[in-house]
Design an enzyme around this catalytic site. Structure first.
Site, PDB file in Angstrom:
ATOM      1  N   HIS A  19      32.760   3.842  15.101  1.00 17.27           N
ATOM      2  CA  HIS A  19      33.849   3.786  14.124  1.00 17.27           C
ATOM      3  C   HIS A  19      33.590   2.733  13.072  1.00 17.27           C
ATOM      4  CE1 HIS A  19      34.929   1.462  17.770  1.00 17.27           C
ATOM      5  NE2 HIS A  19      35.293   0.516  16.926  1.00 17.27           N
ATOM      6  N   CYS A  61      40.235  -5.396  20.956  1.00 15.49           N
ATOM      7  CA  CYS A  61      38.852  -5.403  20.484  1.00 15.49           C
ATOM      8  C   CYS A  61      38.859  -5.761  19.002  1.00 15.49           C
ATOM      9  CB  CYS A  61      38.170  -4.053  20.720  1.00 15.49           C
ATOM     10  SG  CYS A  61      38.857  -2.684  19.785  1.00 15.49           S
TER      11      CYS A  61
END
Length: 678
Positions: free
Chosen positions: A67, A176
């Protein structure tokens, strides 16, 4: 917005194949580009690769979710690919990946799409769902499977917490750096495993769209233990006194059962709040990892000072060269014009901060903010030495005389700097001194908490680091420095010029501006002074004694030019051995190496001294040896390529320089382990 709104049919590839991770990522980016949601494909591709360098997005069980959140993304999107034969991806479980979803997120404040992406991450934790996707024959069938699963998930309202069946209850926080996938996958894994074990759990997720399912004071109070599975900062003081486990977000996905059992049993150490608003997650796996983490904290903060200051100094040399002073300026090279003097002054100040910043942020990593001041002072003493202390104590009697003899002050070494190696020592000393002070004064009344970080820790910490650096480390380094100078003089007097060249070159690459480097450099400038005296007495430049002086200086400069250039070559030849930040500094290292600024290699040597220093020593030693063997001479004390007009046998000098740089690069490729982003 739903998942099918983000996943265009043309961005789905079923039954694909790929040679390696790079190949499959390139294919995924090309699939994403077909959706028309990317304005700059190259920028987006670089962003996807940069995210991979932070940590693999291969989450295990054959799943990867690369991503990137970027300005190159016009609208949120997804691309999907199945690879029946699997592809090696450096996944967290080491297994090949056979299904991938690539996420494109625009760099905007409107993060509504992130809720959809978090839902996809959770769905992928369902083995039946992923198996169905892998078995899909057409993009339409693939989309139907996703749509059906999403509708079922929407109909099932997820409870804020999983109820306990065995009386145990834990709380967790997952986070994260990008807050897109791993955050929610870790939360789902912890919830599923807790439910299977009969343990109650509530998980707070801290993603890009903000904190959700936030833990209340009551939740924390009743919890038997706390799990912080995070690779970014989370508020910690609320967990004061609770058994707490800190780990990587990946452990939340792959070690959920182990974490749940340990937290439910209350086996973790009780967390003690420090007054800071946040604490960063740590991998507590080994002492070696902790040392590396603290070291890299200092190195990463030091790097801009090395690059910015070093290039400004190089520009000063260039300005003087263009002004015609390259061969005549001598020790004033770099300050012969107003502009060059300005560049040299500002660049010199910046480079002078390297070691203090290195030490300060090592201490900060160990002891948080209270360690900064103590670390900075320790670093200043390492880089500046303690000449004033040496002068003050020299010749003293009584108690002060005892200190003088005990600390070797007055032995010629009291003023000697200990360089970046001393800075590393100072940083770790400062950090552990502050930790010791925090423990020693932990029993003071709470009313005095306010003066600890502003008075007690800095006062006593700076005093302790001052004593250690001024009376132990700097003087001891000075004794070594004096011994090295005597050794070099003896070798020179014996006429072993090639051996001298090898030693001088290697010494320039051990501590890059530290005491050993300085011992070699001071010896070389002394040889230039000897040559000046001989020529003033009527000797010619070709006289063997004069030539030997100039040959020594040539070996010194070529040895100092090797480490930055050799490291830069290694970054390009062996990119996997270096972090992204290290590879990015390679061009500036070429500039600094060409300018005889050995300090460009310091961040690399500080991060991995056991492998980098032997490689730079060997390469620089080879260059110094060849320079002396080729009878190359140098009449200027500084300047790198900008004073090559004063070099005798310049072509062979370049050969020696390149040979040493290549030796360093090849040894780094052999000795260094693959880089780990920290």
């Amino acid at each position: 917005m739903r998942i099918k709104d983000l996943l265009a049919k043309e961005s789905i590839k079923l039954g694909g194949s790929a040679e390696n991770k790079q190949d499959v990522l390139n294919q995924m980016v090309d699939l994403m580009a077909k959706s028309g949601k990317i304005s700059d494909i190259d920028t987006y591709r670089k962003g996807v690769y940069a995210r991979e360098e932070e940590g693999s997005t291969g989450v295990g069980d054959g799943i990867a979710i690369p991503h990137c959140k970027s300005d190159a993304v016009k609208a949120p999107g997804l691309a999907a690919m199945t690879v029946p034969a699997g592809v090696e991806y450096d996944a967290l479980d080491g297994a090949p990946v056979d299904i991938l979803f690539l996420i494109a997120a625009p760099n905007t404040k409107d993060n509504v799409h992130l809720d959809v992406l978090s839902k996809l991450s959770v769905l992928l934790m369902n083995e039946e769902f992923t198996s169905s996707l892998k078995a899909a024959k057409t993009p339409d069938e693939f989309l139907e499977i996703i749509d059906k699963a999403e509708k079922e998930a929407d109909e099932e309202e997820k409870p804020a917490e999983i109820a306990s069946t065995n009386g145990k209850f834990v709380v967790a926080v997952t986070a994260c750096p990008t807050g897109i996938a791993h955050t929610y996958m870790a939360a789902e894994a912890l919830e599923k495993k807790a439910e299977a074990l009969g343990v109650g759990i509530k998980v707070e997720t801290r993603g890009s769209s903000g904190a959700k399912n936030v833990l209340t004071a009551e939740d924390i109070k009743k919890a038997d233990g706390v799990i912080i599975a995070a690779d970014t900062k989370v508020p910690m003081d609320r967990f004061d006194g609770k058994p707490l486990i800190q780990c990587k977000v990946a452990d939340g996905i792959n070690k959920a059962e182990e974490l749940i059992n340990k937290a439910a049993a209350g086996e973790a150490p009780a967390f003690k709040a420090t007054g800071s608003v946040a604490a960063e997650s740590e991998d507590k796996g080994s002492i070696g990892h902790q040392i590396y983490k603290h070291l890299m904290s200092g190195v990463s903060h030091m790097l801009p000072f090395v690059i910015g200051g070093g290039i400004l100094v190089a520009l000063a040399f260039l300005v003087d060269t263009l002004a015609g002073y390259g061969a005549t300026a001598g020790g004033d090279f770099g300050t012969m014009t107003a502009l060059s003097a300005f560049f040299k002054y500002v660049g010199g100040l910046a480079m002078g901060l390297m070691v203090p910043v290195l030490a300060g942020y090592i201490a900060y990593s160990i002891a948080d903010r209270p360690g900064l001041a103590v670390g900075f002072v320790g670093g200043m003493l390492a880089s500046s030495g303690n000449a004033a202390v040496s002068a003050t104590f020299a010749g003293s009697t009584g108690f002060m005389g005892f200190i003088e003899k005990f600390a070797f002050v007055g032995e010629g070494g009291g003023a000697t700097v200990s360089g970046f190696l001393g800075g590393i020592v100072a940083g770790f000393l400062a950090g552990f001194i502050v930790l010791g002070l925090q423990k020693a004064f932990s029993k003071l009344p709470a009313s005095l908490d306010g003066i600890k970080p502003t008075l007690i820790y800095p006062l006593l910490g700076i005093l302790c680091i001052g004593i250690l650096m001024c009376f132990i480390f700097n003087p001891l380094i000075g004794v070594v420095n004096t011994g090295l100078s005597k050794m070099l003089t003896s070798i020179s007097d014996a006429g072993y010029i090639t051996i001298l060249g090898l030693l001088l070159g290697a010494m320039m690459a051990i501590d890059m501006g530290g005491p050993i480097n300085k011992a070699a450099y001071v010896f070389g400038t002394g040889m230039l002074a000897t040559a000046a005296t001989l020529t003033a007495g009527g000797a010619l430049a070709t006289d063997p004694n004069v030539a030997a002086c100039y040959m020594a200086m040539a070996s010194i400069m070529v040895g100092g030019m090797v480490p930055p250039v050799g490291i830069a070559l290694a970054c390009w030849i062996f990119p996997k051995k270096f972090t992204k930040a290290e590879r990015g500094s390679a061009p500036s290292n070429i500039v600094m190496g060409c300018s005889f600024i050995t300090e460009g290699a310091i961040p690399f040597a500080a991060a991995d001294p056991g492998h980098v220093i032997p490689a730079t020593m060997a390469g620089a030693g080879v260059a110094g040896f060849l320079s002396a063997l080729f009878k190359c001479t140098l009449m200027a004390p500084h300047g790198g390529i900008f004073v090559f007009a004063t070099v005798g046998n310049p072509l062979l000098y370049v050969v020696a320089w390149l040979a040493g740089s290549i030796v360093t690069a090849l040894l780094l490729g052999i000795l260094k382990k693959p880089a780990v982003e920290v």
